[in-house]
Design a protein around this motif. Structure first.
Motif, PDB file in Angstrom:
ATOM      1  N   TRP A   8       0.829  -1.144  -0.116  1.00 12.07           N
ATOM      2  CA  TRP A   8      -0.120  -0.151  -0.256  1.00 12.07           C
ATOM      3  C   TRP A   8       0.689   0.931  -0.064  1.00 12.07           C
ATOM      4  CZ3 TRP A   8      -4.622  -1.639   4.309  1.00 12.07           C
ATOM      5  CH2 TRP A   8      -5.099  -2.011   3.270  1.00 12.07           C
ATOM      6  N   ILE A   9       2.253   1.454   0.782  1.00 10.32           N
ATOM      7  CA  ILE A   9       3.135   2.781   0.879  1.00 10.32           C
ATOM      8  C   ILE A   9       3.212   2.616  -0.370  1.00 10.32           C
ATOM      9  CG2 ILE A   9       4.686   3.447   2.271  1.00 10.32           C
ATOM     10  CD1 ILE A   9       4.012   2.209   4.241  1.00 10.32           C
ATOM     11  N   GLY A  10       3.767   1.520  -1.460  1.00 10.55           N
ATOM     12  CA  GLY A  10       4.453   1.543  -2.667  1.00 10.55           C
ATOM     13  C   GLY A  10       3.345   2.669  -3.854  1.00 10.55           C
ATOM     14  N   ARG A  11       1.910   1.732  -3.481  1.00  9.90           N
ATOM     15  CA  ARG A  11       1.200   2.596  -4.613  1.00  9.90           C
ATOM     16  C   ARG A  11       1.147   3.799  -4.334  1.00  9.90           C
ATOM     17  NH1 ARG A  11      -3.376  -1.108  -6.082  1.00  9.90           N
ATOM     18  NH2 ARG A  11      -4.325   0.725  -6.793  1.00  9.90           N
ATOM     19  N   ASP A  14       3.510   5.660  -5.588  1.00 11.68           N
ATOM     20  CA  ASP A  14       3.432   6.122  -7.264  1.00 11.68           C
ATOM     21  C   ASP A  14       2.791   6.845  -7.275  1.00 11.68           C
ATOM     22  OD1 ASP A  14       5.498   4.095  -7.662  1.00 11.68           O
ATOM     23  OD2 ASP A  14       3.989   2.215  -7.810  1.00 11.68           O
ATOM     24  N   ALA A  15       1.101   6.614  -6.554  1.00  6.26           N
ATOM     25  CA  ALA A  15       0.225   8.075  -7.298  1.00  6.26           C
ATOM     26  C   ALA A  15       0.333   9.194  -6.628  1.00  6.26           C
ATOM     27  CB  ALA A  15      -0.920   7.778  -6.034  1.00  6.26           C
ATOM     28  N   VAL A  16       1.856   9.639  -5.385  1.00  5.61           N
ATOM     29  CA  VAL A  16       2.212  10.998  -5.296  1.00  5.61           C
ATOM     30  C   VAL A  16       3.517  11.336  -6.730  1.00  5.61           C
ATOM     31  CG1 VAL A  16       3.963  12.021  -4.462  1.00  5.61           C
ATOM     32  CG2 VAL A  16       2.266  10.773  -3.373  1.00  5.61           C
ATOM     33  N   GLU A  17       4.287  10.436  -7.081  1.00  9.09           N
ATOM     34  CA  GLU A  17       4.837  10.412  -8.451  1.00  9.09           C
ATOM     35  C   GLU A  17       4.098  10.816  -9.463  1.00  9.09           C
ATOM     36  OE1 GLU A  17       8.754   8.256 -10.309  1.00  9.09           O
ATOM     37  OE2 GLU A  17       8.024   7.881  -8.927  1.00  9.09           O
ATOM     38  N   THR A  18       3.330   9.757  -9.607  1.00  9.99           N
ATOM     39  CA  THR A  18       2.029   9.843 -11.159  1.00  9.99           C
ATOM     40  C   THR A  18       1.246  11.016 -10.924  1.00  9.99           C
ATOM     41  OG1 THR A  18       1.097   8.197 -11.060  1.00  9.99           O
ATOM     42  CG2 THR A  18       3.165   7.736 -12.063  1.00  9.99           C
ATOM     43  N   GLN A  19       0.747  11.234  -9.902  1.00  7.56           N
ATOM     44  CA  GLN A  19      -0.269  12.551 -10.335  1.00  7.56           C
ATOM     45  C   GLN A  19      -1.705  11.390 -10.484  1.00  7.56           C
ATOM     46  OE1 GLN A  19       0.726  16.137 -11.416  1.00  7.56           O
ATOM     47  NE2 GLN A  19       2.346  16.564 -11.001  1.00  7.56           N
ATOM     48  N   ASP A 124      -1.170   8.098   5.369  1.00  8.17           N
ATOM     49  CA  ASP A 124      -1.021   9.275   4.541  1.00  8.17           C
ATOM     50  C   ASP A 124      -0.669   9.347   3.180  1.00  8.17           C
ATOM     51  OD1 ASP A 124       2.067   9.510   4.999  1.00  8.17           O
ATOM     52  OD2 ASP A 124       1.564  11.183   6.812  1.00  8.17           O
ATOM     53  N   GLY A 125      -0.992  10.912   2.866  1.00  9.37           N
ATOM     54  CA  GLY A 125      -0.850  10.929   2.146  1.00  9.37           C
ATOM     55  C   GLY A 125       0.566  11.175   1.007  1.00  9.37           C
ATOM     56  N   LYS A 126       1.643  11.063   1.761  1.00  6.39           N
ATOM     57  CA  LYS A 126       2.952  11.012   1.668  1.00  6.39           C
ATOM     58  C   LYS A 126       3.838   9.446   2.226  1.00  6.39           C
ATOM     59  CE  LYS A 126       3.418  14.230   4.917  1.00  6.39           C
ATOM     60  NZ  LYS A 126       4.033  15.347   5.316  1.00  6.39           N
ATOM     61  N   GLY A 127       2.495   8.347   2.517  1.00  3.83           N
ATOM     62  CA  GLY A 127       2.863   7.642   2.236  1.00  3.83           C
ATOM     63  C   GLY A 127       4.055   6.910   3.065  1.00  3.83           C
ATOM     64  N   GLU A 128       2.848   7.618   4.957  1.00  4.80           N
ATOM     65  CA  GLU A 128       4.006   6.757   6.176  1.00  4.80           C
ATOM     66  C   GLU A 128       2.672   6.657   6.990  1.00  4.80           C
ATOM     67  OE1 GLU A 128       5.066  11.192   7.720  1.00  4.80           O
ATOM     68  OE2 GLU A 128       6.477  11.289   6.646  1.00  4.80           O
ATOM     69  N   LEU A 129       3.127   5.836   7.371  1.00  3.93           N
ATOM     70  CA  LEU A 129       2.290   4.665   8.110  1.00  3.93           C
ATOM     71  C   LEU A 129       2.313   5.075   9.769  1.00  3.93           C
ATOM     72  CD1 LEU A 129       0.649   2.152   8.861  1.00  3.93           C
ATOM     73  CD2 LEU A 129       2.334   0.963   9.168  1.00  3.93           C
ATOM     74  N   LEU A 130       1.007   5.882   9.976  1.00  3.22           N
ATOM     75  CA  LEU A 130       1.104   6.659  11.566  1.00  3.22           C
ATOM     76  C   LEU A 130       0.369   5.807  12.685  1.00  3.22           C
ATOM     77  CD1 LEU A 130       0.514  10.656   9.480  1.00  3.22           C
ATOM     78  CD2 LEU A 130       2.895   9.355  10.484  1.00  3.22           C
ATOM     79  N   SER A 131       0.272   5.889  13.269  1.00  2.10           N
ATOM     80  CA  SER A 131      -0.130   5.928  14.910  1.00  2.10           C
ATOM     81  C   SER A 131      -0.806   6.368  16.073  1.00  2.10           C
ATOM     82  CB  SER A 131       0.194   4.439  15.705  1.00  2.10           C
ATOM     83  OG  SER A 131       1.093   3.525  14.471  1.00  2.10           O
ATOM     84  N   PHE A 132      -2.279   6.762  15.938  1.00  2.00           N
ATOM     85  CA  PHE A 132      -3.262   8.237  16.877  1.00  2.00           C
ATOM     86  C   PHE A 132      -3.635   6.816  17.941  1.00  2.00           C
ATOM     87  CE2 PHE A 132      -2.086   9.774  12.991  1.00  2.00           C
ATOM     88  CZ  PHE A 132      -1.614  10.925  12.626  1.00  2.00           C
ATOM     89  N   GLY A 133      -3.994   7.505  18.979  1.00  2.00           N
ATOM     90  CA  GLY A 133      -4.447   7.047  19.853  1.00  2.00           C
ATOM     91  C   GLY A 133      -4.152   5.679  20.499  1.00  2.00           C
TER      92      GLY A 133
END
Length: 354
Positions: A8-11, A14-19, A124-133
């Motif tokens: 998923w992070i790779g996807r 790729d989405a950011v790079e190809t817009q 998130d939209g930069k491909g970073e895995l984040l944890s909240f709560g």
């Protein structure tokens, strides 16, 4: 890190790079809800399973692709449930449940989806895995992101995992039926809502008010003795038909509008079939009465109106959700910029331009 999450992070990268944006999809049960997002489908169904379940702590952690039916079955084995009664509308998933933020008939009594989201892991939209709560009710520092994600329709990030608070199933339930017109039903609902009665759900339609009582046996018996009414024989099927919108009111292809208003608001006087839930606070209308009229009436009653179901043509002309004020629009844009600066996720699902 799990292989699926890496993919998923790779996807996302790729989405950011190809817009080219991504369209997040779990079971597809709520594809009808909101706008039609642009982009290539990112299917979350493969990332499934209950990670942690602690019945004594009333907490469950599940992956986004976990079928909602599977989670509810596991909870029921321990005499527990998701008290807000999320609708399935088909093959619903846990991630989709949180992203849509939809609650069922019990919502007015127990709270909404967002009130039971303790923690969330998302990409998130930069491909970073984040944890909240976390997995406890008081684990909040700074912004309450888990609640923010609930109802965001996947526009802020890709949900990977969710921690949820659960509750025991009610000991006793009984449903009562009353013959009342709309105005009298609303008056009664607000009168009863101010009393210590175990009211767990309500629904008015076509001259009939149905009330569900839930709690201890003694409390349910006492409430019935006070309220009267006719006992509903097949109550479980009735409430399920409201939760899943299989009730006859929801049949047909006419647009379905959802109005959230103050519970004390009088009948809105808008022509067309009406069904009222949540003690008067949620009012469903069928028909094409015009977005401007409906939203004006909802605003006058202290709320807003959304096109819950409708074809592409009416969505394009009327918009799905109530237009935001400039101040709220700015907040939405800032949040989108913070979580998804490149506009990767579900573009156009919540509002047309983001």
């Amino acid at each position: 890190m799990d292989t699926v999450l890496k993919e998923w992070i790779g996807r996302v990268h790729d989405a950011v790079e190809t817009q080219q944006p991504l369209r997040i999809r779990g079971g597809g049960s709520k594809d009808f809800y909101g706008g039609t997002p642009a982009g290539e489908v990112l299917d979350t169904a493969a990332y499934r399973g209950i990670v942690v379940y602690e019945p004594t702590e009333l907490v469950v952690v599940a992956r986004a692709g976990t079928p909602l039916a599977e989670l509810e079955a596991a909870l029921a084995e321990k005499g527990q449930c998701l008290p807000f009664e999320p609708p399935h509308f088909g093959a619903a998933t846990v991630g989709g449940m949180v992203a849509a933020g939809l609650s069922g008939p019990r919502r007015a009594a127990v709270g909404a989806v967002r009130d039971y989201v303790l923690g969330v892991k998302l990409i998130d939209g930069k491909g970073e895995l984040l944890s909240f709560g976390g997995q406890v009710m008081k684990n909040v520092a700074g912004y309450d992101v888990p609640r923010l994600i609930a109802g965001s329709l996947g526009t802020l990030g890709l949900i990977a995992e969710v921690a949820l608070k659960v509750l025991p199933l009610p000991v006793a339930e009984r449903s009562l039926r009353f013959a009342l017109d709309e105005a009298e039903a609303l008056r009664k609902l607000n009168e009863w809502g101010g009393q210590p009665l175990p009211i767990a759900a309500s629904a008015w339609h076509d001259g009939v008010l149905t009330l569900r009582l839930a709690g201890a046996h003694a409390a349910v018996d006492a409430a019935q003795a006070m309220l009267g009414g006719e006992v509903v024989a097949d109550a479980a099927a009735f409430w399920a038909s409201l939760r899943e919108q299989t009730h006859a009111f929801f049949a047909g292809g006419e647009p379905l509008w959802r109005l959230s208003v103050a519970s004390v608001a009088q009948p809105l006087g808008i022509p067309g079939p009406t069904l009222i839930e949540w003690g008067g606070a949620q009012r469903w209308l069928r028909g094409d009465q015009g977005a401007e009229q409906l939203r004006s009436a909802a605003a006058s009653a202290g709320g807003h109106a959304a096109l819950f179901r409708g074809g592409d043509a009416i969505k394009a002309s009327a918009g799905v959700f109530q237009p935001l004020s400039p101040a709220l629009l700015k907040i939405h844009r800032n949040l989108k910029q913070a979580f998804d600066p490149h506009g990767v996720f579900n573009r156009g699902r919540l509002y047309p331009d983001f």
